[in-house]
Write a protein that holds these residues in place. Structure first.
Motif, PDB file in Angstrom:
ATOM      1  N   THR A 148       5.881  -5.916  84.924  1.00  0.00           N
ATOM      2  CA  THR A 148       5.507  -4.486  84.238  1.00  0.00           C
ATOM      3  C   THR A 148       6.814  -3.742  83.445  1.00  0.00           C
ATOM      4  O   THR A 148       6.867  -3.036  83.317  1.00  0.00           O
ATOM      5  CB  THR A 148       4.367  -4.176  85.473  1.00  0.00           C
ATOM      6  N   PHE A 149       7.135  -2.894  84.897  1.00  0.00           N
ATOM      7  CA  PHE A 149       8.422  -2.141  85.205  1.00  0.00           C
ATOM      8  C   PHE A 149       9.074  -2.649  84.088  1.00  0.00           C
ATOM      9  O   PHE A 149      10.023  -2.308  82.731  1.00  0.00           O
ATOM     10  CB  PHE A 149       9.052  -1.736  86.535  1.00  0.00           C
ATOM     11  N   SER A 150       9.796  -3.937  83.518  1.00  0.00           N
ATOM     12  CA  SER A 150      10.651  -4.416  82.269  1.00  0.00           C
ATOM     13  C   SER A 150       9.838  -4.037  81.343  1.00  0.00           C
ATOM     14  O   SER A 150      10.769  -3.880  80.192  1.00  0.00           O
ATOM     15  CB  SER A 150      10.941  -6.229  82.597  1.00  0.00           C
ATOM     16  N   THR A 151       8.618  -4.445  81.577  1.00  0.00           N
ATOM     17  CA  THR A 151       8.236  -4.344  79.086  1.00  0.00           C
ATOM     18  C   THR A 151       7.806  -2.937  79.354  1.00  0.00           C
ATOM     19  O   THR A 151       8.290  -2.083  78.033  1.00  0.00           O
ATOM     20  CB  THR A 151       6.768  -4.839  80.039  1.00  0.00           C
ATOM     21  N   VAL A 152       7.603  -2.050  80.169  1.00  0.00           N
ATOM     22  CA  VAL A 152       7.487  -0.604  79.966  1.00  0.00           C
ATOM     23  C   VAL A 152       9.103  -0.128  79.422  1.00  0.00           C
ATOM     24  O   VAL A 152       9.384   0.131  78.619  1.00  0.00           O
ATOM     25  CB  VAL A 152       7.410   0.476  81.054  1.00  0.00           C
ATOM     26  N   SER A 153      10.586  -0.615  79.904  1.00  0.00           N
ATOM     27  CA  SER A 153      11.588  -0.002  79.432  1.00  0.00           C
ATOM     28  C   SER A 153      11.982  -0.532  78.077  1.00  0.00           C
ATOM     29  O   SER A 153      12.352   0.110  77.362  1.00  0.00           O
ATOM     30  CB  SER A 153      13.002  -0.625  80.659  1.00  0.00           C
ATOM     31  N   ILE A 163       2.546   4.567  76.474  1.00  0.00           N
ATOM     32  CA  ILE A 163       3.134   2.821  77.134  1.00  0.00           C
ATOM     33  C   ILE A 163       2.881   1.928  78.546  1.00  0.00           C
ATOM     34  O   ILE A 163       3.363   1.145  78.238  1.00  0.00           O
ATOM     35  CB  ILE A 163       5.103   3.424  76.482  1.00  0.00           C
ATOM     36  N   PHE A 164       2.716   2.993  79.769  1.00  0.00           N
ATOM     37  CA  PHE A 164       2.232   2.659  80.181  1.00  0.00           C
ATOM     38  C   PHE A 164       1.318   1.556  80.490  1.00  0.00           C
ATOM     39  O   PHE A 164       1.338   0.769  81.421  1.00  0.00           O
ATOM     40  CB  PHE A 164       2.413   3.625  81.606  1.00  0.00           C
ATOM     41  N   LEU A 190      -1.391  -3.580  80.465  1.00  0.00           N
ATOM     42  CA  LEU A 190      -2.155  -4.105  80.129  1.00  0.00           C
ATOM     43  C   LEU A 190      -1.854  -5.612  79.211  1.00  0.00           C
ATOM     44  O   LEU A 190      -2.268  -6.644  80.138  1.00  0.00           O
ATOM     45  CB  LEU A 190      -3.205  -3.691  78.663  1.00  0.00           C
ATOM     46  N   VAL A 191      -0.510  -5.486  79.405  1.00  0.00           N
ATOM     47  CA  VAL A 191      -0.019  -6.563  78.779  1.00  0.00           C
ATOM     48  C   VAL A 191      -0.010  -7.739  79.794  1.00  0.00           C
ATOM     49  O   VAL A 191       0.213  -9.127  79.856  1.00  0.00           O
ATOM     50  CB  VAL A 191       1.139  -6.686  78.143  1.00  0.00           C
ATOM     51  N   ASN A 192       0.811  -6.833  80.989  1.00  0.00           N
ATOM     52  CA  ASN A 192       1.028  -7.651  82.396  1.00  0.00           C
ATOM     53  C   ASN A 192       0.237  -8.071  83.521  1.00  0.00           C
ATOM     54  O   ASN A 192       0.249  -8.308  84.214  1.00  0.00           O
ATOM     55  CB  ASN A 192       2.306  -7.219  82.714  1.00  0.00           C
ATOM     56  N   LEU A 193      -1.405  -7.815  82.811  1.00  0.00           N
ATOM     57  CA  LEU A 193      -2.356  -7.451  83.422  1.00  0.00           C
ATOM     58  C   LEU A 193      -3.287  -9.304  84.590  1.00  0.00           C
ATOM     59  O   LEU A 193      -2.867  -9.078  85.340  1.00  0.00           O
ATOM     60  CB  LEU A 193      -3.642  -7.234  83.194  1.00  0.00           C
ATOM     61  N   PRO A 194      -2.943  -9.688  83.533  1.00  0.00           N
ATOM     62  CA  PRO A 194      -2.961 -10.961  83.569  1.00  0.00           C
ATOM     63  C   PRO A 194      -1.707 -11.857  84.856  1.00  0.00           C
ATOM     64  O   PRO A 194      -2.399 -12.528  85.453  1.00  0.00           O
ATOM     65  CB  PRO A 194      -2.861 -12.041  82.935  1.00  0.00           C
ATOM     66  N   MET A 195      -1.080 -10.897  85.024  1.00  0.00           N
ATOM     67  CA  MET A 195       0.454 -11.143  86.221  1.00  0.00           C
ATOM     68  C   MET A 195       0.373 -11.340  87.397  1.00  0.00           C
ATOM     69  O   MET A 195       0.720 -11.353  88.072  1.00  0.00           O
ATOM     70  CB  MET A 195       1.494 -11.307  85.928  1.00  0.00           C
TER      71      MET A 195
END
Length: 205
Positions: free
Chosen positions: A22-27, A64-65, A70-75
């Motif tokens: 999640t934090f990687s996607t945010v960056s 963005i957050f 949302l993109v990483n929610l299934p993880m």
């Protein structure tokens, strides 16, 4: 890994991968946003006057957050905690990490990994490459014009506006570093899971 009780180590085993992703996607999304804003300001200054870039930046920044979450929610369901009673008399329970419904060994997990690969890795890198390419072209054209003006106006070299070029160069360097250093790691991680180089049960070790 077996745990005698629910603790932070167990929580990290279950949710650590998802939090890091999640934090990687945010960056990544932040870098894309900065490159997009710079692209609009440098390559399309007249079109960008129709709206406030600063306001648009802050609106997108706060968006963005939740988007990255949302993109990483299934993880957050890649792993799940199982429990087993090992002593019926004392009701002693142990906890262990098991593969969840969205692990890469399941059909849902495979579909999600492909979706995340495109939304969180391939599309951002393609956008960064596009913005960087046009920023480099604009920077070269700006440098060519600056040299022509400086030939007639030597004092132009000390113009404070040249700081904008330095800012653009810095952003280009950051984007290139991301594409060269970070993108291969993200790509390798996606390929490892999607090609089953790593067996699904290996994640639970």
């Amino acid at each position: 890994v077996v745990f005698d009780q629910w603790n932070m180590k167990l929580a990290y085993q279950q949710y650590g991968t998802a939090l890091i992703a999640t934090f990687s996607t945010v960056s990544t999304f932040l870098l894309v946003l900065m490159a997009a804003m710079r692209y609009l300001a440098i390559c399309h200054p007249l079109r960008s006057r129709g709206f406030s870039i600063d306001n648009g930046f802050y609106v997108a920044l706060f968006g963005i957050f939740p988007l990255a979450l949302l993109v990483n929610l299934p993880m957050y369901w890649i792993h799940e905690v199982g429990e087993a009673i090992v002593n019926n008399r004392t009701n002693h329970t142990i906890y262990y990490i098991n593969m969840g419904p969205y692990s890469h060994g399941t059909e849902k997990g495979q579909a999600y990994m492909w979706t995340r690969a495109f939304v969180g890795v391939f599309i951002p890198v393609a956008l960064l490459a596009f913005f960087n390419f046009h920023l480099i072209l604009a920077l070269r054209e700006s440098e060519r014009l600056r040299r022509g003006i400086a030939a007639d106006r030597p004092t132009y070299r000390n113009n404070p506006g040249n700081g904008q070029s330095r800012l653009t160069v810095t952003l280009i360097a950051v984007v290139v570093a991301f594409i060269v250093l970070v993108f291969p790691c993200e790509l390798l991680d996606v390929l490892v899971h999607l090609t089953h180089i790593v067996e699904p049960n290996a994640d639970a070790m």
